[in-house]
Scaffold this motif. Structure first.
Motif, PDB file in Angstrom:
ATOM      1  N   VAL A  58      20.122  -3.493  -7.757  1.00  0.00           N
ATOM      2  CA  VAL A  58      18.682  -3.728  -7.797  1.00  0.00           C
ATOM      3  C   VAL A  58      18.386  -5.188  -7.488  1.00  0.00           C
ATOM      4  O   VAL A  58      19.021  -6.083  -8.063  1.00  0.00           O
ATOM      5  CB  VAL A  58      18.117  -3.364  -9.194  1.00  0.00           C
ATOM      6  N   LEU A  59      17.459  -5.417  -6.590  1.00  0.00           N
ATOM      7  CA  LEU A  59      17.020  -6.787  -6.296  1.00  0.00           C
ATOM      8  C   LEU A  59      15.582  -6.959  -6.760  1.00  0.00           C
ATOM      9  O   LEU A  59      14.699  -6.195  -6.371  1.00  0.00           O
ATOM     10  CB  LEU A  59      17.086  -7.066  -4.789  1.00  0.00           C
ATOM     11  N   MET A  60      15.355  -7.961  -7.593  1.00  0.00           N
ATOM     12  CA  MET A  60      13.984  -8.285  -7.994  1.00  0.00           C
ATOM     13  C   MET A  60      13.507  -9.456  -7.149  1.00  0.00           C
ATOM     14  O   MET A  60      14.207 -10.472  -7.055  1.00  0.00           O
ATOM     15  CB  MET A  60      13.945  -8.732  -9.445  1.00  0.00           C
ATOM     16  N   VAL A  61      12.351  -9.290  -6.557  1.00  0.00           N
ATOM     17  CA  VAL A  61      11.757 -10.382  -5.790  1.00  0.00           C
ATOM     18  C   VAL A  61      10.779 -11.077  -6.718  1.00  0.00           C
ATOM     19  O   VAL A  61       9.723 -10.532  -7.055  1.00  0.00           O
ATOM     20  CB  VAL A  61      11.047  -9.845  -4.526  1.00  0.00           C
ATOM     21  N   THR A  62      11.174 -12.269  -7.183  1.00  0.00           N
ATOM     22  CA  THR A  62      10.406 -12.937  -8.239  1.00  0.00           C
ATOM     23  C   THR A  62       9.618 -14.123  -7.691  1.00  0.00           C
ATOM     24  O   THR A  62       9.718 -14.454  -6.519  1.00  0.00           O
ATOM     25  CB  THR A  62      11.335 -13.455  -9.357  1.00  0.00           C
ATOM     26  N   GLY A  63       8.872 -14.729  -8.563  1.00  0.00           N
ATOM     27  CA  GLY A  63       8.114 -15.916  -8.188  1.00  0.00           C
ATOM     28  C   GLY A  63       8.126 -16.891  -9.342  1.00  0.00           C
ATOM     29  O   GLY A  63       8.932 -16.769 -10.274  1.00  0.00           O
ATOM     30  N   ARG A  64       7.201 -17.822  -9.305  1.00  0.00           N
ATOM     31  CA  ARG A  64       7.103 -18.798 -10.386  1.00  0.00           C
ATOM     32  C   ARG A  64       6.778 -18.105 -11.714  1.00  0.00           C
ATOM     33  O   ARG A  64       6.171 -17.038 -11.713  1.00  0.00           O
ATOM     34  CB  ARG A  64       5.980 -19.789 -10.063  1.00  0.00           C
ATOM     35  N   ASN A  65       7.162 -18.713 -12.816  1.00  0.00           N
ATOM     36  CA  ASN A  65       6.855 -18.200 -14.160  1.00  0.00           C
ATOM     37  C   ASN A  65       7.482 -16.845 -14.459  1.00  0.00           C
ATOM     38  O   ASN A  65       6.968 -16.088 -15.271  1.00  0.00           O
ATOM     39  CB  ASN A  65       5.338 -18.086 -14.391  1.00  0.00           C
ATOM     40  N   LYS A  66       8.574 -16.499 -13.793  1.00  0.00           N
ATOM     41  CA  LYS A  66       9.189 -15.190 -14.020  1.00  0.00           C
ATOM     42  C   LYS A  66      10.587 -15.310 -14.613  1.00  0.00           C
ATOM     43  O   LYS A  66      11.360 -14.359 -14.596  1.00  0.00           O
ATOM     44  CB  LYS A  66       9.248 -14.399 -12.710  1.00  0.00           C
ATOM     45  N   ALA A  67      10.923 -16.514 -15.121  1.00  0.00           N
ATOM     46  CA  ALA A  67      12.277 -16.731 -15.644  1.00  0.00           C
ATOM     47  C   ALA A  67      12.607 -15.740 -16.768  1.00  0.00           C
ATOM     48  O   ALA A  67      13.765 -15.337 -16.930  1.00  0.00           O
ATOM     49  CB  ALA A  67      12.417 -18.162 -16.141  1.00  0.00           C
ATOM     50  N   ALA A  68      11.599 -15.320 -17.522  1.00  0.00           N
ATOM     51  CA  ALA A  68      11.861 -14.408 -18.643  1.00  0.00           C
ATOM     52  C   ALA A  68      12.438 -13.081 -18.152  1.00  0.00           C
ATOM     53  O   ALA A  68      13.164 -12.402 -18.888  1.00  0.00           O
ATOM     54  CB  ALA A  68      10.571 -14.166 -19.437  1.00  0.00           C
ATOM     55  N   ILE A  69      12.123 -12.712 -16.907  1.00  0.00           N
ATOM     56  CA  ILE A  69      12.671 -11.455 -16.367  1.00  0.00           C
ATOM     57  C   ILE A  69      14.186 -11.601 -16.186  1.00  0.00           C
ATOM     58  O   ILE A  69      14.953 -10.692 -16.524  1.00  0.00           O
ATOM     59  CB  ILE A  69      11.975 -11.071 -15.040  1.00  0.00           C
ATOM     60  N   GLU A  70      14.605 -12.775 -15.700  1.00  0.00           N
ATOM     61  CA  GLU A  70      16.046 -12.997 -15.544  1.00  0.00           C
ATOM     62  C   GLU A  70      16.734 -12.977 -16.908  1.00  0.00           C
ATOM     63  O   GLU A  70      17.802 -12.404 -17.064  1.00  0.00           O
ATOM     64  CB  GLU A  70      16.312 -14.321 -14.820  1.00  0.00           C
ATOM     65  N   ASP A  71      16.087 -13.586 -17.903  1.00  0.00           N
ATOM     66  CA  ASP A  71      16.673 -13.578 -19.255  1.00  0.00           C
ATOM     67  C   ASP A  71      16.771 -12.150 -19.785  1.00  0.00           C
ATOM     68  O   ASP A  71      17.742 -11.789 -20.438  1.00  0.00           O
ATOM     69  CB  ASP A  71      15.811 -14.405 -20.227  1.00  0.00           C
ATOM     70  N   PHE A  72      15.756 -11.346 -19.506  1.00  0.00           N
ATOM     71  CA  PHE A  72      15.749  -9.997 -20.054  1.00  0.00           C
ATOM     72  C   PHE A  72      16.945  -9.183 -19.559  1.00  0.00           C
ATOM     73  O   PHE A  72      17.549  -8.420 -20.305  1.00  0.00           O
ATOM     74  CB  PHE A  72      14.442  -9.261 -19.718  1.00  0.00           C
ATOM     75  N   PHE A  73      17.283  -9.332 -18.277  1.00  0.00           N
ATOM     76  CA  PHE A  73      18.380  -8.531 -17.726  1.00  0.00           C
ATOM     77  C   PHE A  73      19.742  -9.208 -17.873  1.00  0.00           C
ATOM     78  O   PHE A  73      20.741  -8.709 -17.388  1.00  0.00           O
ATOM     79  CB  PHE A  73      18.088  -8.153 -16.263  1.00  0.00           C
ATOM     80  N   ASP A  74      19.758 -10.360 -18.565  1.00  0.00           N
ATOM     81  CA  ASP A  74      21.005 -11.068 -18.823  1.00  0.00           C
ATOM     82  C   ASP A  74      21.509 -10.680 -20.218  1.00  0.00           C
ATOM     83  O   ASP A  74      20.751 -10.189 -21.048  1.00  0.00           O
ATOM     84  CB  ASP A  74      20.722 -12.587 -18.766  1.00  0.00           C
ATOM     85  N   ARG A  75      22.789 -10.941 -20.470  1.00  0.00           N
ATOM     86  CA  ARG A  75      23.319 -10.709 -21.811  1.00  0.00           C
ATOM     87  C   ARG A  75      22.730 -11.745 -22.772  1.00  0.00           C
ATOM     88  O   ARG A  75      22.296 -12.823 -22.359  1.00  0.00           O
ATOM     89  CB  ARG A  75      24.857 -10.855 -21.814  1.00  0.00           C
ATOM     90  N   HIS A  76      22.709 -11.411 -24.053  1.00  0.00           N
ATOM     91  CA  HIS A  76      22.201 -12.327 -25.079  1.00  0.00           C
ATOM     92  C   HIS A  76      23.252 -12.344 -26.201  1.00  0.00           C
ATOM     93  O   HIS A  76      23.095 -11.648 -27.215  1.00  0.00           O
ATOM     94  CB  HIS A  76      20.840 -11.805 -25.571  1.00  0.00           C
ATOM     95  N   PRO A  77      24.341 -13.123 -26.006  1.00  0.00           N
ATOM     96  CA  PRO A  77      25.477 -13.053 -26.930  1.00  0.00           C
ATOM     97  C   PRO A  77      25.110 -13.317 -28.386  1.00  0.00           C
ATOM     98  O   PRO A  77      25.621 -12.636 -29.282  1.00  0.00           O
ATOM     99  CB  PRO A  77      26.438 -14.132 -26.401  1.00  0.00           C
ATOM    100  N   GLU A  78      24.208 -14.305 -28.645  1.00  0.00           N
ATOM    101  CA  GLU A  78      23.876 -14.615 -30.050  1.00  0.00           C
ATOM    102  C   GLU A  78      23.188 -13.424 -30.717  1.00  0.00           C
ATOM    103  O   GLU A  78      23.502 -13.046 -31.837  1.00  0.00           O
ATOM    104  CB  GLU A  78      22.940 -15.830 -30.149  1.00  0.00           C
ATOM    105  N   LEU A  79      22.245 -12.812 -29.992  1.00  0.00           N
ATOM    106  CA  LEU A  79      21.532 -11.653 -30.531  1.00  0.00           C
ATOM    107  C   LEU A  79      22.508 -10.495 -30.772  1.00  0.00           C
ATOM    108  O   LEU A  79      22.479  -9.847 -31.831  1.00  0.00           O
ATOM    109  CB  LEU A  79      20.437 -11.231 -29.543  1.00  0.00           C
ATOM    110  N   GLU A  80      23.387 -10.273 -29.801  1.00  0.00           N
ATOM    111  CA  GLU A  80      24.348  -9.173 -29.938  1.00  0.00           C
ATOM    112  C   GLU A  80      25.264  -9.408 -31.143  1.00  0.00           C
ATOM    113  O   GLU A  80      25.528  -8.477 -31.917  1.00  0.00           O
ATOM    114  CB  GLU A  80      25.170  -9.030 -28.651  1.00  0.00           C
ATOM    115  N   ALA A  81      25.704 -10.674 -31.310  1.00  0.00           N
ATOM    116  CA  ALA A  81      26.587 -10.995 -32.441  1.00  0.00           C
ATOM    117  C   ALA A  81      25.858 -10.770 -33.763  1.00  0.00           C
ATOM    118  O   ALA A  81      26.423 -10.229 -34.726  1.00  0.00           O
ATOM    119  CB  ALA A  81      27.066 -12.438 -32.329  1.00  0.00           C
ATOM    120  N   ALA A  82      24.569 -11.167 -33.798  1.00  0.00           N
ATOM    121  CA  ALA A  82      23.796 -11.011 -35.034  1.00  0.00           C
ATOM    122  C   ALA A  82      23.621  -9.528 -35.389  1.00  0.00           C
ATOM    123  O   ALA A  82      23.748  -9.140 -36.551  1.00  0.00           O
ATOM    124  CB  ALA A  82      22.429 -11.688 -34.879  1.00  0.00           C
TER     125      ALA A  82
END
Ligand code: G1P
Length: 304
Positions: A58-82
């Motif tokens: 899947v390719l997302m075509v993003t723009g400004r102010n969309k960094a949260a989308i990249e974070d959402f589809f990334d791993r979140h090790p601290e949250l997972e550990a908790a």
């Protein structure tokens, strides 16, 4: 005669660069694609739909102010550990599901010059094979297999395929509208397309909803497509050029369950409908909703 493609589509493109102005101020800091529909961002439903149809890239075509989308589809090790530490298996599974669903890539659009321009940014990612485009404002119920059917139609006929919905003449000016060869079944040959025509000039009441399976030839056409409606490079115009060149463009007329999250009222309806149908929340929510509706001023009168 163009020969049907023997290459199956494997990739999906999701444009997410829109500013979300209809949901301001919520979308000032949160991309509209991450607004929750019950408990998942709208965008997660879209990625899950692509993955279910076998499109795991899947390719997302993003723009400004969309960094949260990249974070959402990334791993979140601290949250997972908790969550692991707390033994919260079901939430941990939900967090994993959001990242494991597909291989998600990102490209920036740079300037927001329209849907056609957004799709053009996917050229290098897609290469020379058919691919799907999914727009985030339309959610298709997981029980309906629209994208799978469109992929089958593309494999059979080659060329490009769009999803169509009869929205009624009065609403057609909000959509790309199509002219079709006599519409017998749910698969139709498209003979013309026009982006957001005035109601009295629309070729039919069949609107393009946000699912496309496109031939890679669309990229060459998009490069030469001048700005159209709204001064934007329109995907609809590029498809119209493909039709004029004799390339096959088919439509699949959808009659299943679609939830529009594009504006505030439709978004509210989508949240209520999807919550009411959920196995976990649905029974309690429906019970509450029934009482709530019965107590509304004017309840008991005929339905609007
Ligand atoms: C886009 C397309 C339009 C299509 C619609 C479906 O418009 O340009 O042809 O009918 O998506 O949602 P937008 O809604 O981005 O203005």
């Amino acid at each position: 005669m163009p020969t049907p493609s023997t290459r199956p589509a494997r990739k999906a493109v999701i444009p997410v660069a829109g500013m979300g102005t209809r949901f301001l101020p919520a979308t000032k800091a949160v991309p509209k694609e991450l607004l929750p529909v019950v408990d998942r961002p709208a965008l997660q439903y879209i990625v899950e739909e692509a993955a279910r149809a076998g499109l795991g890239e899947v390719l997302m075509v993003t723009g400004r102010n969309k960094a949260a989308i990249e974070d959402f589809f990334d791993r979140h090790p601290e949250l997972e550990a908790a969550l692991e530490k707390k033994g919260d298996a079901s939430r941990l599974e939900a967090v994993h599901a959001s990242t494991d669903v597909a291989q998600v890539h990102f490209v920036r659009q740079g300037e927001a010059r329209g849907l056609g321009h957004a799709v053009l940014q996917a050229a290098a990612f897609v290469g020379d094979e058919p691919f799907a485009v999914l727009l985030g404002d339309d959610l298709i119920d997981a029980r309906d297999h629209l994208l799978e059917q469109m992929l089958q139609v593309q494999a059979e006929h080659g060329g490009s395929v769009v999803a169509l919905l009869d929205v009624g003449r009065e609403n057609i000016d909000k959509y790309g509208a199509v002219a079709v060869e006599d519409a017998g079944g749910d698969v139709v040959a498209i003979t013309g397309l026009v982006e957001k025509p005035p109601v009295d000039e629309a070729p039919s009441s069949l609107a393009i909803i946000g699912r496309y399976v496109l031939a890679p030839e669309v990229f060459g056409v998009l490069r030469e497509t001048p700005p159209g409606r709204g001064g934007e490079i329109q995907l609809t115009d590029a498809l119209a050029t493909l039709v004029e060149r004799g390339e096959p463009v088919h439509g699949v007329v959808f009659s299943g369950r679609r939830y529009d999250t594009g504006d505030r009222l439709d978004y509210l309806k989508a949240v209520v409908q999807l919550a009411a149908e959920r196995d976990d929340l649905g029974p309690d929510f429906r019970a509450w909703l029934t009482g709530f509706v019965a107590d509304l001023p004017g309840a008991g009168a005929s339905q609007a």
